[in-house]
Design a protein around this motif. Structure first.
Motif, PDB file in Angstrom:
ATOM      1  N   ASP A   1     -40.565 -43.083   8.750  1.00  0.00           N
ATOM      2  CA  ASP A   1     -39.283 -43.377   9.385  1.00  0.00           C
ATOM      3  C   ASP A   1     -38.226 -42.462   8.797  1.00  0.00           C
ATOM      4  N   PRO A   2     -37.889 -41.344   9.474  1.00  0.00           N
ATOM      5  CA  PRO A   2     -36.901 -40.416   8.914  1.00  0.00           C
ATOM      6  C   PRO A   2     -35.558 -41.072   8.639  1.00  0.00           C
ATOM      7  N   MET A   3     -35.205 -42.109   9.421  1.00  0.00           N
ATOM      8  CA  MET A   3     -33.930 -42.766   9.196  1.00  0.00           C
ATOM      9  C   MET A   3     -33.869 -43.381   7.799  1.00  0.00           C
ATOM     10  N   HIS A   4     -35.032 -43.899   7.297  1.00  0.00           N
ATOM     11  CA  HIS A   4     -35.040 -44.500   5.986  1.00  0.00           C
ATOM     12  C   HIS A   4     -35.391 -43.498   4.904  1.00  0.00           C
ATOM     13  N   TRP A   5     -36.045 -42.419   5.293  1.00  0.00           N
ATOM     14  CA  TRP A   5     -36.399 -41.404   4.300  1.00  0.00           C
ATOM     15  C   TRP A   5     -35.147 -40.735   3.750  1.00  0.00           C
TER      16      TRP A   5
ATOM     17  N   LEU B   1     -37.239 -47.157  -2.269  1.00  0.00           N
ATOM     18  CA  LEU B   1     -36.836 -46.066  -3.138  1.00  0.00           C
ATOM     19  C   LEU B   1     -37.882 -45.768  -4.207  1.00  0.00           C
ATOM     20  N   GLU B   2     -38.540 -46.799  -4.718  1.00  0.00           N
ATOM     21  CA  GLU B   2     -39.587 -46.568  -5.717  1.00  0.00           C
ATOM     22  C   GLU B   2     -40.766 -45.818  -5.109  1.00  0.00           C
ATOM     23  N   GLU B   3     -41.146 -46.171  -3.897  1.00  0.00           N
ATOM     24  CA  GLU B   3     -42.223 -45.437  -3.224  1.00  0.00           C
ATOM     25  C   GLU B   3     -41.822 -43.985  -3.001  1.00  0.00           C
ATOM     26  N   LEU B   4     -40.593 -43.755  -2.626  1.00  0.00           N
ATOM     27  CA  LEU B   4     -40.118 -42.390  -2.431  1.00  0.00           C
ATOM     28  C   LEU B   4     -40.121 -41.620  -3.742  1.00  0.00           C
TER      29      LEU B   4
ATOM     30  N   GLY C   1     -32.675 -38.528  -1.186  1.00  0.00           N
ATOM     31  CA  GLY C   1     -33.450 -38.404   0.049  1.00  0.00           C
ATOM     32  C   GLY C   1     -33.406 -37.002   0.614  1.00  0.00           C
ATOM     33  N   GLU C   2     -32.243 -36.370   0.545  1.00  0.00           N
ATOM     34  CA  GLU C   2     -32.121 -35.002   1.049  1.00  0.00           C
ATOM     35  C   GLU C   2     -32.939 -34.025   0.219  1.00  0.00           C
ATOM     36  N   ARG C   3     -32.921 -34.187  -1.109  1.00  0.00           N
ATOM     37  CA  ARG C   3     -33.722 -33.325  -1.986  1.00  0.00           C
ATOM     38  C   ARG C   3     -35.217 -33.512  -1.725  1.00  0.00           C
ATOM     39  N   ALA C   4     -35.625 -34.759  -1.535  1.00  0.00           N
ATOM     40  CA  ALA C   4     -37.032 -35.034  -1.273  1.00  0.00           C
ATOM     41  C   ALA C   4     -37.485 -34.355   0.017  1.00  0.00           C
ATOM     42  N   THR C   5     -36.701 -34.523   1.066  1.00  0.00           N
ATOM     43  CA  THR C   5     -37.048 -33.908   2.345  1.00  0.00           C
ATOM     44  C   THR C   5     -37.104 -32.394   2.226  1.00  0.00           C
TER      45      THR C   5
END
Length: 381
Positions: free
Chosen positions: A99-103, A276-279, A226-230
């Protein structure tokens, strides 16, 4: 005003052509349109397209005027079949969020010449707020917990009833509403120290029977993470391992402890903490994949051994550790990692490892050349 674009267009067409239910007086089907009719239909279609665009503009305008949180959906992430490590180490389920909205939570884009946000919030650890470049005192524990609940839904109103339920764990005293109003007033003074008396708050606003943090004037470290992760996964997928490494490490440095530490166990915030922990775990794995891609195999082994001990059921971490050990000349240990993982999955979950791990085991046994490290074209920057 209706926001249904289809009904709006139907209404316009009906008005232009004499009404949607207009019947023919002779009871017969109309003749095929001539050139004039075809031209008129083309003009009507063009007008409808223009009206549709105007309708969308008006919806956004009125949403802003009414202070509604209407934002365009972010574009779907697209990744190619990049293979930075010499083997398929980044399965689609790990590389692309469901779900990009939550990523990567969406927020209004700011132009480079726009002023800095009025407040910056840090929720990847104990709650902190920065105003005018300085950390501010957020007050008593319940006041901090209130801010944490609002940050977890930044840009969205949180009802007073929900806040009371979370702050007093389902057993509020008679003075709960009065106390909550005092907490809000205190936070407003801290977050907007220069606000004139009796002027509306800009950061922590009242919205109906609730409160919200306005995401147009604040920043949250969760968004930046989230932006850095993506960006890191995109770079790794495109073979830019050094860039991916920088993005992942920049994101991980934002963490200072458990997310939303003050309210991490409350029912309202718990799902966000788990997300957030999963991310965070996936970004650690991504960083290790980037280390392998740049040839830092021994460093990856050290990172991954600690990671897999803490999270033994994460198959991707085991896959990365096995490859890192193999590339470090430790074939027997690489195989042992895979077989220990296989045994644990069978005993604890009653499942087999996914095909990628079985394939990796066969390739290690056969010393497949595809497992050997090769520098990325152009240095992988």
């Amino acid at each position: 005003m209706r926001n249904d674009g289809t009904n709006f267009d139907t209404m316009v067409i009906g008005a232009k052509m004499g009404g949607p239910h207009q019947s023919h007086s002779n009871g017969r089907r109309p003749a095929h349109p001539g050139n004039g009719d075809a031209r008129r239909i083309a003009e009507l279609e063009r007008e409808v397209r223009e009206l549709r665009r105007a309708n969308e503009i008006l919806k956004v305008y009125f949403a802003k005027e009414l202070d509604l949180d209407v934002r365009p959906a972010p574009p779907a992430l697209e990744f190619g079949p990049g293979n930075p490590s010499g083997t398929d180490l980044i399965p689609p389920t790990s590389r692309v969020p469901a779900d990009p909205m939550h990523w990567a939570p969406a927020r209004p884009q700011r132009a480079s010449d726009e002023p800095r946000p009025m407040a910056e919030f840090r929720a990847l650890g104990p709650i902190e707020a920065v105003v005018a470049g300085r950390l501010v005192d957020l007050g008593a524990p319940k006041q901090r917990a209130l801010l944490a609940v609002l940050i977890s839904k930044v840009g969205q109103p949180v009802a007073v009833d929900v806040i009371v339920e979370e702050l007093w764990t389902g057993n509020p005293p008679p003075s709960a509403i009065t106390s909550l109003q005092a907490y809000v007033a205190n936070l407003r003074r801290v977050l907007e120290p220069d606000r004139a008396p009796r002027t509306p708050a800009t950061v922590l606003r009242t919205f109906g029977r609730g409160y919200l943090l306005d995401n147009r004037v604040v920043e949250v470290d969760i968004d930046r993470f989230g932006e850095r992760a993506t960006a890191g996964w995109r770079a790794l997928d495109r073979g830019r391992a050094q860039q991916a490494l920088r993005e992942f490490e920049a994101g991980l440095t934002l963490w200072r402890g458990q997310a939303f530490a003050e309210v991490a166990d409350t029912a309202y915030v718990r799902p966000e903490v788990a997300r957030l922990e999963e991310l965070r775990l996936s970004v650690i794995e991504g960083r290790c994949a980037a280390l392998l891609a740049v040839g830092a195999h021994e460093m990856a082994v050290a990172e991954l051994e600690a990671f897999t001990q803490a999270h033994p059921l994460r198959e991707y971490g085991c896959e990365l550790l096995s490859l890192a050990l193999y590339r470090s000349g430790r074939q027997a240990e690489a195989l042992a990692v895979l077989r220990t993982n296989q045994k644990r999955l069978a005993e604890e979950l009653g499942i087999d490892p996914r095909p990628a791990l079985q394939h990796l085991e066969n390739e290690i046994l056969n010393h497949a050349p595809a497992l050997d490290w090769r520098p990325l074209p152009g240095g992988g920057f």
